[in-house]
Design a protein around this motif. Sequence first.
Motif, short mmCIF file in Angstrom:
data_model
loop_
_atom_site.label_atom_id
_atom_site.label_comp_id
_atom_site.label_asym_id
_atom_site.label_seq_id
_atom_site.Cartn_x
_atom_site.Cartn_y
_atom_site.Cartn_z
N TRP A 11 0.81 -1.22 0.00
CA TRP A 11 0.00 0.00 0.00
C TRP A 11 0.84 1.26 0.00
O TRP A 11 0.31 2.35 -0.12
CB TRP A 11 -0.97 -0.04 1.15
CG TRP A 11 -0.38 0.30 2.48
CD1 TRP A 11 0.54 -0.41 3.17
CD2 TRP A 11 -0.68 1.44 3.27
NE1 TRP A 11 0.84 0.22 4.33
CE2 TRP A 11 0.09 1.35 4.43
CE3 TRP A 11 -1.53 2.52 3.12
CZ2 TRP A 11 0.05 2.31 5.42
CZ3 TRP A 11 -1.58 3.46 4.13
CH2 TRP A 11 -0.79 3.34 5.25
N VAL A 38 -8.27 11.26 3.01
CA VAL A 38 -8.76 10.12 2.24
C VAL A 38 -9.46 9.13 3.17
O VAL A 38 -10.52 8.59 2.84
CB VAL A 38 -7.61 9.43 1.46
CG1 VAL A 38 -8.05 8.08 0.91
CG2 VAL A 38 -7.13 10.33 0.34
N SER A 39 -8.90 8.89 4.35
CA SER A 39 -9.52 7.97 5.31
C SER A 39 -10.90 8.47 5.73
O SER A 39 -11.85 7.68 5.81
CB SER A 39 -8.63 7.82 6.54
OG SER A 39 -7.39 7.27 6.19
N ARG A 41 -12.87 10.49 4.02
CA ARG A 41 -13.77 10.38 2.86
C ARG A 41 -14.21 8.93 2.65
O ARG A 41 -15.37 8.67 2.33
CB ARG A 41 -13.09 10.92 1.61
CG ARG A 41 -12.97 12.42 1.62
CD ARG A 41 -12.29 12.95 0.38
NE ARG A 41 -12.13 14.38 0.45
CZ ARG A 41 -12.14 15.17 -0.61
NH1 ARG A 41 -12.27 14.65 -1.82
NH2 ARG A 41 -12.00 16.46 -0.48
N GLN A 42 -13.28 7.98 2.83
CA GLN A 42 -13.66 6.58 2.68
C GLN A 42 -14.70 6.19 3.73
O GLN A 42 -15.65 5.47 3.44
CB GLN A 42 -12.43 5.68 2.79
CG GLN A 42 -11.55 5.76 1.58
CD GLN A 42 -10.29 4.91 1.71
OE1 GLN A 42 -9.80 4.68 2.80
NE2 GLN A 42 -9.78 4.46 0.58
N TYR A 43 -14.50 6.67 4.95
CA TYR A 43 -15.48 6.40 6.01
C TYR A 43 -16.85 6.96 5.62
O TYR A 43 -17.86 6.26 5.71
CB TYR A 43 -15.02 7.01 7.34
CG TYR A 43 -16.13 7.04 8.36
CD1 TYR A 43 -16.50 5.89 9.05
CD2 TYR A 43 -16.83 8.21 8.61
CE1 TYR A 43 -17.55 5.91 9.96
CE2 TYR A 43 -17.88 8.23 9.51
CZ TYR A 43 -18.24 7.09 10.18
OH TYR A 43 -19.29 7.11 11.07
N VAL A 45 -18.09 7.73 2.70
CA VAL A 45 -18.67 7.04 1.55
C VAL A 45 -19.24 5.68 1.95
O VAL A 45 -20.16 5.17 1.32
CB VAL A 45 -17.63 6.93 0.40
CG1 VAL A 45 -18.09 5.99 -0.69
CG2 VAL A 45 -17.35 8.31 -0.16
N SER A 46 -18.72 5.10 3.02
CA SER A 46 -19.22 3.80 3.47
C SER A 46 -20.59 3.91 4.13
O SER A 46 -21.26 2.90 4.34
CB SER A 46 -18.23 3.15 4.44
OG SER A 46 -18.30 3.77 5.72
N GLN A 126 -0.26 0.65 8.88
CA GLN A 126 -1.61 0.87 8.37
C GLN A 126 -2.68 0.56 9.42
O GLN A 126 -3.64 1.32 9.56
CB GLN A 126 -1.84 0.04 7.11
CG GLN A 126 -3.21 0.27 6.50
CD GLN A 126 -3.42 -0.55 5.24
OE1 GLN A 126 -2.66 -1.48 4.96
NE2 GLN A 126 -4.44 -0.22 4.50
N GLN A 130 -5.57 3.07 10.98
CA GLN A 130 -7.01 2.75 11.02
C GLN A 130 -7.56 2.88 12.43
O GLN A 130 -8.65 3.43 12.62
CB GLN A 130 -7.26 1.34 10.47
CG GLN A 130 -7.03 1.25 8.98
CD GLN A 130 -7.07 -0.19 8.46
OE1 GLN A 130 -6.89 -1.14 9.22
NE2 GLN A 130 -7.30 -0.33 7.18
N ASN A 134 -10.32 5.71 13.15
CA ASN A 134 -11.63 5.24 13.62
C ASN A 134 -11.96 5.80 14.99
O ASN A 134 -13.08 6.27 15.22
CB ASN A 134 -11.69 3.71 13.64
CG ASN A 134 -11.73 3.10 12.26
OD1 ASN A 134 -12.10 3.76 11.29
ND2 ASN A 134 -11.32 1.86 12.14
#
Length: 144
Positions: A11, A38-39, A41-43, A45-46, A126, A130, A134
């Motif tokens: 990654w 990015v993290s 935004r990913q959260y 979008v989920s 990584q 997370q 979180n």
Amino acid sequence: MSEERKFQNGWLPYEPSKPARLLSPIVLAYVGDAIYEVSVRQYLVSLPNLRPNHLHRSATGLVSAKAQSAILGFLEPSLTEEEKDVARQGRNAKSGSIPKNADVLEYRHATAFECLIGYLYYTGQQERIQEIVNSGIQFMLKQP
């Protein structure tokens, strides 16, 4: 750029020019800011049923200097000594820019948070990123 750089496996697409501990805290914060955004935004979008405008407003609230400063304050007791040291270096780094939407103290703590995320990224941690992201998001969602 004359030197051809190739993607690595895993990654981490490119290795930094020197070990993470030798990179400037401002450079680590620069990368950490991007990784954290990015993290977030990913959260977002989920989650179900979010419209683009709501996604943007929610992301802005979570990635602001004020939010990052609060997250660092919340997480500080659970950080390792190494992580605290990296954050301290980020907090004390002179960025040369003046914050627009935050006071200087919030801005420095946000830089410390971003520096920590950048350091964890470049040291390949990584799972720890997370955990921190979180925990930070959950903390901020509980705030009034």
